[in-house]
Design a protein around this motif. Sequence first.
Motif, PDB file in Angstrom:
ATOM      1  N   ILE A 240       3.581 -56.921  38.745  1.00  0.00           N
ATOM      2  CA  ILE A 240       3.338 -57.954  37.625  1.00  0.00           C
ATOM      3  C   ILE A 240       1.870 -58.504  38.175  1.00  0.00           C
ATOM      4  CG2 ILE A 240       5.679 -57.583  36.523  1.00  0.00           C
ATOM      5  CD1 ILE A 240       6.579 -59.359  37.288  1.00  0.00           C
TER       6      ILE A 240
ATOM      7  N   MET B  82      14.049 -54.900  43.639  1.00  0.00           N
ATOM      8  CA  MET B  82      13.166 -54.901  43.070  1.00  0.00           C
ATOM      9  C   MET B  82      11.294 -55.324  43.920  1.00  0.00           C
ATOM     10  SD  MET B  82      13.558 -58.844  41.298  1.00  0.00           S
ATOM     11  CE  MET B  82      12.064 -59.273  40.496  1.00  0.00           C
TER      12      MET B  82
ATOM     13  N   LYS C 218       9.249 -51.192  43.377  1.00  0.00           N
ATOM     14  CA  LYS C 218       8.047 -51.557  43.274  1.00  0.00           C
ATOM     15  C   LYS C 218       7.381 -52.393  41.763  1.00  0.00           C
ATOM     16  CE  LYS C 218       6.362 -47.585  46.283  1.00  0.00           C
ATOM     17  NZ  LYS C 218       6.177 -48.678  47.102  1.00  0.00           N
ATOM     18  N   THR C 219       8.425 -53.556  40.977  1.00  0.00           N
ATOM     19  CA  THR C 219       7.965 -53.812  40.567  1.00  0.00           C
ATOM     20  C   THR C 219       7.087 -55.920  40.685  1.00  0.00           C
ATOM     21  OG1 THR C 219       9.760 -55.201  40.823  1.00  0.00           O
ATOM     22  CG2 THR C 219      10.107 -53.700  39.808  1.00  0.00           C
TER      23      THR C 219
ATOM     24  N   ASN D 275       4.941 -55.712  46.832  1.00  0.00           N
ATOM     25  CA  ASN D 275       6.270 -55.345  47.106  1.00  0.00           C
ATOM     26  C   ASN D 275       6.597 -55.691  48.220  1.00  0.00           C
ATOM     27  OD1 ASN D 275       6.154 -54.059  44.003  1.00  0.00           O
ATOM     28  ND2 ASN D 275       4.735 -52.637  44.912  1.00  0.00           N
TER      29      ASN D 275
END
Length: 739
Positions: free
Chosen positions: A105, A97, A101-102, A288
């Motif tokens: 959020i 993840m 680069k999630t 990230n």
Amino acid sequence: MKLSTLKNDIPASIVVFLVALPLCLGVALASGAPLLSGVISGIIGGIVVGLLSHSQTSVSGPAAGLAAVVLSAITQLGAFDIFLTAVLIAGIIQLGMGFAKTGFIANYIPSNVIKGLLAAIGIILILKQIPHAFGYDNDAEGDFTFFQADGENTFSELLSIINFITPGALIISLLSITILAFWDKTPMKKFKFFPAALFIVIFGVLMNQFFMNFVPTLIIEQSHLVNLPPFDFGNLSTYFHLPKIASLGDYHVWLVGLTIAIVASLETLLNIEAVDNIDPHKRQTPPNRELVAQGVGNILAGLFGGIPVTSVIVRSSVNINSGNESKLSAILHGIFLLISVLALAPLLNLIPLASLAAILLMTGYKLTKISLFKSMYQKGWHQFIPFMATILAIVFTDLLIGILFGLFISGFFLMRNNYRNPFTLKKDKLHIGEVIRLELSNQVSFLNKASIKDTLWDVPNHSKVLIDATYSDFIDEDVLEVIDDFKNVVAPERDIKLNIVGLKDKYQLSDHIQFVNVLDKETQQNLKPTEIIDLLKAGNDQFVKGKWNEKYYRHQVNATSMGQNPMAVIISCIDSRTSPDIIFNAGIGDLISIRIAGNVINPEIIGSVELAIKEIKAKLIVIMGHSNCGAIHASILNINDNNIASITSKIDKAIDQCGCKKAEIDIKNGDIMERITQLNTQNSISELLSQSPYLRRRILNNEAGIVSAYYDTTSGIVHFEQMAQVDTGTVNTEFSVIS
């Protein structure tokens, strides 16, 4: 990390370590995991995650918010070593993840939810630590859930305190809170290497030793002290558990791993946002990079027998409140946890839980001050209600459920605001009548469809409507369909004149023009001089307030290319600050502007005005003077070089009428200068009418009007005088301001 920050980071790391130790043990106990698995996770969270993370304030370790998930997972999988495989999987997923680069959020978590999280943690700390401050330690440190494992809940436990008070613990906690509250008012605050929280721990140990030697009735028993089991080097298998790799083929293990990865990642992202919010230096943590650090931490936790690791708001808050400057404090706290397990258990087991409760109570107070609630209330219900919903949900359930509930409430208000505010709506009173102007916002989504449709369908019949999409970078297809239906069906059936401007080329709809804000011949001829003055006043008011109308000059150029129908002719000074079109918020073709120094009159100007009234059909003549006029200054200072005298000689008449001697006039005296300017404009009216029988006749027959005005260059306001009255042989231009 810098050597210069050691004086702040070392003391902060000691305080965080002392607070983290019982929390690690308590979270492990609440999770149904081996006791030292919590400490192992604390060590990994401090040293490994601390090194990899770019957060300067966050402290990682086992989190109370995951205790219920861990307990359920261990029960479901049936063995702790199988659970460790799930933790290993969770770490790998988190690592992916981070690389994917999630973490973006985190940028979409509303500030009202973040502040609600901080306030809720503060309230929970206060509610959960009050029993420990009284010496009632039935509920383990680190249990932050509302419904406790011992059958009590947060509030019922508070009611039970009266039956389980430990006098020595209560004395220590009360004295410790007092010391913490007044620490900054003592000379000790100058010693950054010796923070108040560290003093409190030492003070608690010494007080209990004092009770043992001199007041036996106040002795604090071992059950109310830190309880770190001694480390047995001869039986390492008791502490270190390895994951059961053979269980990798079990989809239940993968499901638990995915659940832990999602929950731990969400909690981490929320916590780093919250910690950055209270960081006195307002540093920003790369989300990230944090997910990568947490992923590595959970991989190692799964390999060495630890429970899941996340960023923890309580330890991070204590870290900040203890004055840390860099992430070195988090790393050192992990090293101290490692040393404590190996060698310091007997010494650490002397610390009263009441001392740690005092530290956490003060941390809770700083997180949930009354000023925070006042600040959120002042921002309006759309901020305050999600803030309070987040607090209540976290306090009565757990951190994750509370955050999700807060996000839901915040999302509701966001959709509600989008429904109500996708555009600005105003009614402009223009020369062509009232125009309803709907200006779309930068982003117009499908959520805005209903409100835009309701607004357009409520427009009265026979109206003029302008839809302005100039500033819209995105308009949803659903909204475009509504606008298209209004253009092709509703507007024609209800005799609504519609303009649509500013649509981007990528939309199937294009600009649609049915009326332009320029004077047509019929409107010009129907206007009365007094109505024109009202329009000029309204335009000047918009200019002063900075609320001028969009002119859409390109359309005005097209509309006026075949002819002009101005409403007034303005004779003003050549001063660069007195452009009539700007001052009166006028469009192309609205005004005829004649400019001459000192707004004096000569034959050419008279001929120009006659042409404007006779051939172009203007209905009003305005002679406008202004403050701080250079031509009047030149007359007072007797500047008559070359052809300048042709202007200043005419202004001399107003100076004489004022009863002033030029040598005695102070040009900085605003009242005198204003009076001379007003007399000069009246003289110009008199000269214009006395030398033009045509203009005099038109005004006498009420076919045109003439008025003088005064423009204040300081405020931007134009003051109109009473319109001049014409008799058969005389001209009355006596000054009288219209109220």
